[in-house]
Design a protein around this motif. Sequence first.
Motif, mmCIF file in Angstrom:
data_model
loop_
_atom_site.group_PDB
_atom_site.id
_atom_site.type_symbol
_atom_site.label_atom_id
_atom_site.label_comp_id
_atom_site.label_asym_id
_atom_site.label_seq_id
_atom_site.Cartn_x
_atom_site.Cartn_y
_atom_site.Cartn_z
ATOM 1 N N PHE A 516 -46.305 -11.497 -16.740
ATOM 2 C CA PHE A 516 -46.770 -12.721 -16.092
ATOM 3 C C PHE A 516 -46.909 -13.835 -17.126
ATOM 4 O O PHE A 516 -47.525 -13.666 -18.174
ATOM 5 C CB PHE A 516 -48.121 -12.487 -15.414
ATOM 6 C CG PHE A 516 -48.672 -13.720 -14.757
ATOM 7 C CD1 PHE A 516 -48.161 -14.160 -13.551
ATOM 8 C CD2 PHE A 516 -49.699 -14.451 -15.351
ATOM 9 C CE1 PHE A 516 -48.660 -15.296 -12.937
ATOM 10 C CE2 PHE A 516 -50.203 -15.583 -14.746
ATOM 11 C CZ PHE A 516 -49.686 -16.016 -13.532
ATOM 12 N N LYS A 517 -46.337 -14.980 -16.813
ATOM 13 C CA LYS A 517 -46.427 -16.150 -17.680
ATOM 14 C C LYS A 517 -47.073 -17.276 -16.883
ATOM 15 O O LYS A 517 -46.448 -17.860 -15.987
ATOM 16 C CB LYS A 517 -45.047 -16.566 -18.191
ATOM 17 C CG LYS A 517 -44.408 -15.527 -19.103
ATOM 18 C CD LYS A 517 -43.087 -16.011 -19.675
ATOM 19 C CE LYS A 517 -42.445 -14.970 -20.574
ATOM 20 N NZ LYS A 517 -43.214 -14.697 -21.778
ATOM 21 N N GLY A 518 -48.305 -17.581 -17.202
ATOM 22 C CA GLY A 518 -49.042 -18.599 -16.466
ATOM 23 C C GLY A 518 -48.446 -19.972 -16.582
ATOM 24 O O GLY A 518 -48.632 -20.825 -15.705
ATOM 25 N N ALA A 543 -54.285 -14.800 -18.035
ATOM 26 C CA ALA A 543 -55.197 -13.978 -17.230
ATOM 27 C C ALA A 543 -55.980 -14.841 -16.247
ATOM 28 O O ALA A 543 -56.173 -14.463 -15.086
ATOM 29 C CB ALA A 543 -56.150 -13.215 -18.155
ATOM 30 N N GLU A 544 -56.428 -16.010 -16.696
ATOM 31 C CA GLU A 544 -57.216 -16.888 -15.825
ATOM 32 C C GLU A 544 -56.402 -17.303 -14.603
ATOM 33 O O GLU A 544 -56.884 -17.283 -13.473
ATOM 34 C CB GLU A 544 -57.671 -18.114 -16.608
ATOM 35 C CG GLU A 544 -58.554 -19.058 -15.805
ATOM 36 C CD GLU A 544 -59.051 -20.234 -16.633
ATOM 37 O OE1 GLU A 544 -59.908 -20.975 -16.127
ATOM 38 O OE2 GLU A 544 -58.580 -20.403 -17.783
ATOM 39 N N ARG A 545 -55.144 -17.670 -14.834
ATOM 40 C CA ARG A 545 -54.307 -18.106 -13.715
ATOM 41 C C ARG A 545 -53.890 -16.925 -12.842
ATOM 42 O O ARG A 545 -53.813 -17.041 -11.614
ATOM 43 C CB ARG A 545 -53.069 -18.821 -14.260
ATOM 44 C CG ARG A 545 -52.317 -19.579 -13.171
ATOM 45 C CD ARG A 545 -51.215 -20.454 -13.710
ATOM 46 N NE ARG A 545 -50.681 -21.300 -12.649
ATOM 47 C CZ ARG A 545 -49.540 -21.978 -12.727
ATOM 48 N NH1 ARG A 545 -48.819 -21.919 -13.840
ATOM 49 N NH2 ARG A 545 -49.119 -22.719 -11.721
ATOM 50 N N TYR A 546 -53.641 -15.792 -13.470
ATOM 51 C CA TYR A 546 -53.198 -14.601 -12.741
ATOM 52 C C TYR A 546 -54.232 -14.188 -11.691
ATOM 53 O O TYR A 546 -53.900 -13.909 -10.533
ATOM 54 C CB TYR A 546 -52.966 -13.469 -13.739
ATOM 55 C CG TYR A 546 -52.547 -12.145 -13.141
ATOM 56 C CD1 TYR A 546 -51.224 -11.896 -12.814
ATOM 57 C CD2 TYR A 546 -53.479 -11.128 -12.937
ATOM 58 C CE1 TYR A 546 -50.823 -10.675 -12.288
ATOM 59 C CE2 TYR A 546 -53.096 -9.902 -12.411
ATOM 60 C CZ TYR A 546 -51.765 -9.682 -12.084
ATOM 61 O OH TYR A 546 -51.388 -8.468 -11.568
ATOM 62 N N PHE A 547 -55.499 -14.138 -12.099
ATOM 63 C CA PHE A 547 -56.532 -13.652 -11.190
ATOM 64 C C PHE A 547 -57.014 -14.725 -10.210
ATOM 65 O O PHE A 547 -57.865 -14.449 -9.371
ATOM 66 C CB PHE A 547 -57.702 -13.081 -11.984
ATOM 67 C CG PHE A 547 -57.391 -11.759 -12.611
ATOM 68 C CD1 PHE A 547 -57.292 -10.619 -11.841
ATOM 69 C CD2 PHE A 547 -57.166 -11.658 -13.972
ATOM 70 C CE1 PHE A 547 -56.982 -9.394 -12.413
ATOM 71 C CE2 PHE A 547 -56.857 -10.441 -14.555
ATOM 72 C CZ PHE A 547 -56.762 -9.309 -13.769
ATOM 73 N N SER A 551 -51.797 -14.421 -3.783
ATOM 74 C CA SER A 551 -50.951 -13.256 -3.484
ATOM 75 C C SER A 551 -50.805 -12.391 -4.727
ATOM 76 O O SER A 551 -50.511 -12.888 -5.813
ATOM 77 C CB SER A 551 -49.560 -13.721 -3.016
ATOM 78 O OG SER A 551 -48.919 -14.486 -4.016
ATOM 79 N N TRP A 552 -51.028 -11.101 -4.565
ATOM 80 C CA TRP A 552 -50.901 -10.167 -5.684
ATOM 81 C C TRP A 552 -50.608 -8.785 -5.109
ATOM 82 O O TRP A 552 -50.808 -8.535 -3.923
ATOM 83 C CB TRP A 552 -52.164 -10.131 -6.544
ATOM 84 C CG TRP A 552 -53.452 -10.286 -5.799
ATOM 85 C CD1 TRP A 552 -54.081 -11.462 -5.501
ATOM 86 C CD2 TRP A 552 -54.255 -9.244 -5.219
ATOM 87 N NE1 TRP A 552 -55.227 -11.224 -4.782
ATOM 88 C CE2 TRP A 552 -55.364 -9.880 -4.601
ATOM 89 C CE3 TRP A 552 -54.147 -7.862 -5.156
ATOM 90 C CZ2 TRP A 552 -56.353 -9.158 -3.943
ATOM 91 C CZ3 TRP A 552 -55.130 -7.139 -4.512
ATOM 92 C CH2 TRP A 552 -56.213 -7.798 -3.914
ATOM 93 N N HIS A 567 -62.024 -13.318 -17.735
ATOM 94 C CA HIS A 567 -61.157 -13.543 -16.575
ATOM 95 C C HIS A 567 -60.467 -12.244 -16.163
ATOM 96 O O HIS A 567 -60.250 -11.990 -14.972
ATOM 97 C CB HIS A 567 -60.093 -14.595 -16.903
ATOM 98 C CG HIS A 567 -60.653 -15.920 -17.298
ATOM 99 N ND1 HIS A 567 -60.556 -16.423 -18.566
ATOM 100 C CD2 HIS A 567 -61.347 -16.827 -16.594
ATOM 101 C CE1 HIS A 567 -61.148 -17.596 -18.628
ATOM 102 N NE2 HIS A 567 -61.636 -17.864 -17.452
ATOM 103 N N PHE A 568 -60.142 -11.453 -17.147
ATOM 104 C CA PHE A 568 -59.427 -10.201 -16.890
ATOM 105 C C PHE A 568 -60.351 -9.164 -16.275
ATOM 106 O O PHE A 568 -60.054 -8.585 -15.242
ATOM 107 C CB PHE A 568 -58.833 -9.684 -18.197
ATOM 108 C CG PHE A 568 -57.833 -8.576 -18.023
ATOM 109 C CD1 PHE A 568 -56.480 -8.852 -17.973
ATOM 110 C CD2 PHE A 568 -58.241 -7.257 -17.903
ATOM 111 C CE1 PHE A 568 -55.550 -7.835 -17.802
ATOM 112 C CE2 PHE A 568 -57.336 -6.235 -17.733
ATOM 113 C CZ PHE A 568 -55.978 -6.529 -17.687
ATOM 114 N N THR A 569 -61.467 -8.925 -16.920
ATOM 115 C CA THR A 569 -62.343 -7.838 -16.473
ATOM 116 C C THR A 569 -62.992 -8.123 -15.126
ATOM 117 O O THR A 569 -63.283 -7.199 -14.374
ATOM 118 C CB THR A 569 -63.438 -7.575 -17.518
ATOM 119 O OG1 THR A 569 -64.128 -8.804 -17.795
ATOM 120 C CG2 THR A 569 -62.829 -7.066 -18.811
ATOM 121 N N GLU A 570 -63.186 -9.399 -14.815
ATOM 122 C CA GLU A 570 -63.813 -9.737 -13.536
ATOM 123 C C GLU A 570 -62.874 -9.469 -12.362
ATOM 124 O O GLU A 570 -63.322 -9.207 -11.254
ATOM 125 C CB GLU A 570 -64.228 -11.217 -13.535
ATOM 126 C CG GLU A 570 -65.432 -11.507 -14.433
ATOM 127 C CD GLU A 570 -65.680 -12.997 -14.586
ATOM 128 O OE1 GLU A 570 -64.903 -13.792 -13.995
ATOM 129 O OE2 GLU A 570 -66.633 -13.370 -15.288
#
Length: 883
Positions: A516-518, A543-547, A551-552, A567-570
């Motif tokens: 993934f490239k934000g 990670a911030e944009r990914y989460f 849609s995922w 951002h990742f762990t949340e």
Amino acid sequence: MEGAIISFVVQKLGDFLIAKAKQLGSVKQEVEWLQRELNMMQGFLKDAEEKRDTNESARRWLLQIRDVAYDIEDVLDNFILEEDIDNEPFSRQKGLLAFIRKCFGQPQKLITLYYMRKEIGKLRARIEEISRQRENYGIEYKVQEEGKSDPASVRLRQLRRTSSYMIDEVVGFNDDAEFLLAKLLHEEPHRCVISIFGMGGLGKTTLARKLYHSTTIQHEFRCFGWVSVSQDYDTKDVLQRLIKSFMTLTKEEMEYMTTEEDLERYLRNILANQRYLAVIDDVWHMEAWEILKRALPDNKNGSRVIITTRNKFIAERLDERTYSHALRFLNPKESWELFCKKFPNRSIVDREDYNLKIAEEMVERCGGLPLLIIVLGGLLSVKTPVEWPIIREHIWRNLKKNDPIHIKLVLDLSFMNLPYYLKPCFLYLGLYPEDYFIKVESLCRIWVAAGFIKPSSDKGETLEETAEDYLHQLIDRSLIQVAERCASRLTGCRVHDLLRELAIEKARDLNFLHIFKGSSDLTLQSDALVLCRRHTLHGDSDAERYFSLDSWNHKLRSLFGFSVSHHFTEGVTRFKFLRVLEVHLVYYVVMPDEIGNLIHLRYLRLSCSHHIGSMALPSSIVNLRNLQTLDVAYTNFSVDLSKNISNMKKLRHLVGDFGEAHLEGLERLTDLQTLKDVDYESWIRYNPQKLVNLRDLCIKIVFLPRDREITLDSIAALKKLQSLALHGVVPTIFPSLHPLSGLPHLQRLLISGRIAEEGITGSGDQATFPKLNCLKLVFSMLGDVSLANLSKLMPNLITLELGVESYAGTTLHFRKKCFPRLEFLRLNHLYRLLEWEVEEGAMLMLKGLRVDGCLRLREIPQSLRSVPVAPESEFEWTEYMVI
């Protein structure tokens, strides 16, 4: 590729039927039908995969069967998830769903089975249609290539595990190396830069490594550092890795370096007044060098920097004192020599029945490009002579007359010719960042957790050992590079960036993984985000944009995060089907309690760049009953496993600093292979003799009452133990090592603590530790007699390190015939040592020596002065034993 997926799902169906036979009722017959049909279809995959590139119908058929296999896996995993919710205590259930289940408990299970039967009915219709299409497409039955289990293959696996793999096959470059060596040793006092440039696969890194490990260089410079930058880099990460390559940092020291300026200042300070050699590998942007340049001081004492790059413009404009060296291609003689190195028996390529002329023709058309030659050699080395002309014709078909072979042709062909079980293992490497150092033990555990490893027919072989054999097969084919070898063990690997690009390209075609490239257009990534079951994020902004996406893929099975934070762990707990989770944090964050809901998780590894403060993993971690690996080694996370650790019956590797934590129920984890670090008091409190599969163990003595004597009797029952570290954090005395003499497979031993004189005695000339090949002693306070006894007890030692205060005398005496197989010796900070005597006939096999910090030692014995400086890596095996 699809063969590996189908094989995994068939195995999973079998395990599911065994585990859930009672709960399935009449649905059991439907599941058995799925297993039979998929098992039968495996026989047609080989023919379909061979036709994939030339037959669109075969390609579509493979995609259909892959999708069905994935959907079957989803049905099974969803049943397990629903069952877990049904069995959850009512006190932990919430909302309307909890009320319904409380009132209608048993009917809810019937509803789960009803929906499962309904989904299987849909799958059955799809499978029957796929079978009809197979007949129409003319796809034939062919036996899939399995992992070989004949006696010769078993011997080969053993050889791979014990042989000393070279980090690079160095051929040619002798003239380049000699010329650049002279440049590095030139009398110019100012810091100078040597840049090596050329196309990818030409051997720039190989030449830099040859210079870096040169005996002459090791004698001339005091400090050595190496860092790979790559195309996408994080400045702080590069600075941290360069600092760590120059010296070992404590957690406390890392706490104070939170900015780039802090790191630059620290690096300048540790290099001040030192004559250093730094290698900056794979530089793509001038900005990266400008940042590192500020941190590398000009001490006016002959310090040097080597830089490798593909870009001639960068190579020629690095510094006012720069020499840029254009790396040449190999000549025909060197090309053939490099090719032959892929064949264990050199004479094998000199026989006519091995189509010598065909091989020479193909090597000649490689144009002297080393990477292309070794990949071609790796491909042909696993083929029979009859198949060589077929390989040639496949390559020639895409070439004009006299054109050189394009590297992509051979890389594609090498992937296509991989056995089906190796393809997902190779593709998985695309999840890692460019030039990333991959720990072998972690990679093997991940492959096991992901379901890529089939049980070996060798009943004594673990899944991890089979995974390591897969890794060696990929190395033999030159698709993976050896990056680190410690005491003859393969400990680290890398993927050349061209081969990583191949893995990513093939994985993209197969919807196998997504990077993934934000910063990229999300519409171009939308299909991959939803369809791919393995995602990786390289940076916190990604990670911030990914989460934040709407849609995922909720069916995600593997998720990697590099240089990420909260951002990742949340957001990670939304993926209920996760099997593999690897998170490399920038700072500590609070792990959510919901992590305990990821019941399918097999592998969980957390690491952190900045060790600031201490955080606790939630107690819900013990709910992960399918977890095989819990690795929190490089963090300050504390793990409370004092309750219900026995729920985690499938744990195979438990790695972290557990301090004085009580591990109630530890003895029930009979699958456990790795345990480190556990406190001595916790260890003896339970019944560790039941841990019959334990292979790697680290015990820390953090606290010891005055009247308590250390005993090693509890370890004596661990007959499969291969690696043992006894680390006395407080002053510790080991009265005897004799209990360890009954460990028939013990190979690596680290002891930090005093060993009583009577604790090291042998019975005649009989070896008490016959398989022990690596030993490190710290604070052992040995006398001359004890050292002589060690040689009798451990005659097969290959690597020996005498660390701080390991020897109590002022004169070190190595007697005749002592340590007859020793290859690497290190004397490390023996402050008392004044004299060193070596009798004739001692250490006859010695080929590497390091003497560090022995400030009072007057001289090296004459007989050892010609022994080359041993690489630091030969003594880093202990880093994998102690956290």
